[in-house]
Design a protein around this motif. Structure first.
Motif: not given
Length: 99
Positions: A1-4, A18-19, A25-26, A35-37
């Motif tokens: 998963x891609x986190x922006x 970081x938090x 990720x959880x 897909x992404x967030x």
């Protein structure tokens, strides 16, 4: 998963980034096809001394997307409220798909 993670009207502290990353990720435990967030951290009411912290989270899964928004006096509190709401939406959607 891609986190922006995007910050609006301020520069975020590394601990906050970081938090947010760690908690996002959880989200994979609740839905395996994310897909992404996108996470938006915003300051509202910049003109006044008291600044409200707004967190908006948008999550994309195949053929659907989720969106939540929360406002409070701290980013951590706003993010926790938005994340809890998002988890509820994801769980309901997944249960609906299974049924």
């Amino acid at each position: 998963m891609n986190v922006n993670i995007q910050t609006v009207n301020f520069n975020a502290d590394q601990k906050l980034i970081e938090l947010v990353s760690r908690k996002m990720e959880k989200l994979n435990t609740f839905h395996d096809r994310i897909i992404e967030s996108d996470v938006f951290l915003k300051l509202d009411n910049v003109v006044h001394n008291i600044k409200d912290k707004i967190v908006e989270i948008k999550v994309h899964v195949p053929r659907h997307s989720f969106f939540v928004k929360s406002t409070s006096k701290s980013f951590e509190e706003s993010f926790d409220a938005a994340f809890d709401s998002l988890v509820n939406q994801v769980k309901r959607r997944k249960e609906k798909m299974i049924a």
